[in-house]
Write an enzyme that holds these catalytic residues in place. Structure first.
Site, PDB file in Angstrom:
ATOM      1  N   HIS A 166       0.859  -1.191   0.000  1.00  0.00           N
ATOM      2  CA  HIS A 166       0.000   0.000   0.000  1.00  0.00           C
ATOM      3  C   HIS A 166       0.892   1.238   0.000  1.00  0.00           C
ATOM      4  O   HIS A 166       1.903   1.280   0.699  1.00  0.00           O
ATOM      5  CB  HIS A 166      -0.914  -0.028   1.226  1.00  0.00           C
ATOM      6  CG  HIS A 166      -2.037   0.974   1.184  1.00  0.00           C
ATOM      7  ND1 HIS A 166      -2.827   1.168   0.071  1.00  0.00           N
ATOM      8  CD2 HIS A 166      -2.513   1.836   2.125  1.00  0.00           C
ATOM      9  CE1 HIS A 166      -3.745   2.100   0.342  1.00  0.00           C
ATOM     10  NE2 HIS A 166      -3.563   2.522   1.574  1.00  0.00           N
ATOM     11  N   CYS A 311     -27.165  20.761  15.961  1.00  0.00           N
ATOM     12  CA  CYS A 311     -27.806  19.786  16.843  1.00  0.00           C
ATOM     13  C   CYS A 311     -27.553  18.368  16.312  1.00  0.00           C
ATOM     14  O   CYS A 311     -26.985  18.182  15.240  1.00  0.00           O
ATOM     15  CB  CYS A 311     -29.313  20.033  16.911  1.00  0.00           C
ATOM     16  SG  CYS A 311     -29.756  21.737  17.316  1.00  0.00           S
ATOM     17  N   MET A 312     -27.974  17.380  17.066  1.00  0.00           N
ATOM     18  CA  MET A 312     -27.743  15.991  16.654  1.00  0.00           C
ATOM     19  C   MET A 312     -28.503  15.658  15.370  1.00  0.00           C
ATOM     20  O   MET A 312     -27.962  14.987  14.486  1.00  0.00           O
ATOM     21  CB  MET A 312     -28.180  15.044  17.781  1.00  0.00           C
ATOM     22  CG  MET A 312     -27.861  13.592  17.499  1.00  0.00           C
ATOM     23  SD  MET A 312     -28.401  12.480  18.810  1.00  0.00           S
ATOM     24  CE  MET A 312     -27.066  12.600  19.970  1.00  0.00           C
TER      25      MET A 312
END
Ligand SMILES: *Cc1c(COP(=O)(O)O)cnc(C)c1O
Length: 372
Positions: A166, A311-312
């Site tokens: 790699h 927010c979530m």
């Protein structure tokens, strides 16, 4: 009352035709076969759908990081070869054999455990040997490679079908270390050839390697980011002909006027300067946005700023410049709308990240709609 006509508050649209086109582009460039890398839920695009589309586009191999991903592909009916490129526990070998998956070996002790398990079932486990030519991660060093592979060959129970390495810096094509890695890998291959131990399938290139380093192409290239139509890096852009496959859409789910001096969202990170028109949009940090200030989206083909804390599940946008905007209107977090586009690369640059992290961070809960 406004109605939202689509089925979901927020969702991804994935163009499988674009992914198949991108695979064909790579085949044309490299003049050889592609291993489509579909780890991490197909870089957020959906493991099974991308895996099936890639198989239908003719790839002989899929690449994943974990055994669970390979098993999900098999359960979904994928028949082509699958290489698990990360660590697999020896106790999973019965499942590996039953599902005909190829594992990576990079360590003699683990390999011996694998071999013992396979012998117990009177089978041979197909493996590819990983070489650390300079990534500093998994793999046998090229200097010890001939000896390591000789020992692996003596393990009854293993079938050493491939060898790979790699590249650490192929997305910086001017960086000389890629050529150094490839020379070390090539040296090992020649050593193995001399003693008749060279495995049949040799591979080294990720997307950037496949496009920018022809001598890394060997027998097959392992491409992830390019099949999704995204640049490996700003230094290694894709050539013309590739198409982005993913769009992330949402809706305005509420609009109201807040009076001057009103805090918006958690901890009042934004306070209205005047009476302001604030929209609520479905999509939050649990979907893959970031909990930071300064985000934006597209509405009516123009950029709209998010305000307040992320927010979530939701975020808020400042709509004073969008008097025509109404509940139900489409919002784009990633992709095109009109003449504007928000790319994963642009988000990555704002978020101090890269496009890989942006798309692999797209939550599993987002519905994925597939178009061809
Ligand atoms: C993820 C991965 C790839 C694919 O890399 P891209 O840059 O997305 O093409 C290839 N090989 C290995 C070992 C990987 O882990």
């Amino acid at each position: 009352m406004h109605m939202i006509s689509e089925s979901y508050p927020t969702w991804l649209e994935i163009d499988l035709g674009a992914i198949q086109n991108n695979i064909h582009q790579i085949q044309k460039i490299t003049n050889g076969p592609v291993m489509a890398v579909v780890k991490a839920n197909g870089y957020g695009h959906g493991l099974l759908q991308v895996g099936r589309a890639a198989e239908a586009a003719g790839v002989p191999w899929l690449g994943v990081a974990r055994l669970e991903e390979a098993l999900d592909l098999r359960r979904g009916g994928v028949k082509c070869h699958i290489l698990v490129m990360g660590y697999t526990m020896p106790e999973r070998i019965p499942e590996v054999l039953a599902s005909k998956v190829t594992l990576t070996v990079y360590d003699q002790v683990i390999a011996s455990d694998y071999a013992a398990q396979a012998r117990f079932f009177n089978q041979r486990l197909p493996v590819h040997v990983k070489v650390d030519s300079g990534m500093g991660r998994l793999g046998f060093f090229p200097e010890d490679g001939v000896e390591s592979i000789r020992r692996l060959n003596e393990e009854e129970g293993l079938s050493i079908d491939g060898i790979f390495t790699h590249l650490a810096c192929s997305d910086e094509p001017d960086e000389p270390s890629t050529n150094w890695q490839l020379e070390r890998f090539q040296g090992l291959l020649e050593g193995l050839d001399t003693v008749g131990l060279k495995p049949a399938l040799v591979h080294a290139a990720n997307s950037a390697g496949a496009i920018y380093f022809p001598k890394a192409r060997y027998d097959i290239v392992r491409c992830g980011i390019a099949i999704y139509g995204m640049d490996p890096s700003m230094h290694a852009p894709l050539p013309d002909g590739f198409r982005k496959a993913l769009t992330w859409k949402s809706h305005i789910v509420s609009i109201k006027y807040l009076p001057k001096g009103r805090g918006v969202g958690y901890n009042y990170k934004y306070v209205t300067q005047d009476e302001e028109r604030i929209g609520v949009v479905a999509g939050g940090y649990a979907d893959g946005l970031r909990r930071r200030l300064g985000n934006f989206a597209l509405v009516h083909g123009k950029r709209v700023n998010m305000v307040g804390g992320m927010c979530m599940d939701q975020c808020m946008v400042q709509l004073d410049q969008f008097p025509e905007a109404k509940v139900g209107d489409e919002v784009v977090f990633i992709g095109r709308q009109g003449d504007e586009e928000i790319t994963p690369e642009a988000l990555a640059s704002d978020w101090g990240s890269n496009n890989y992290e942006v798309v692999s961070g797209l939550a599993g809960r987002l519905p994925r709609l597939y178009i061809r």
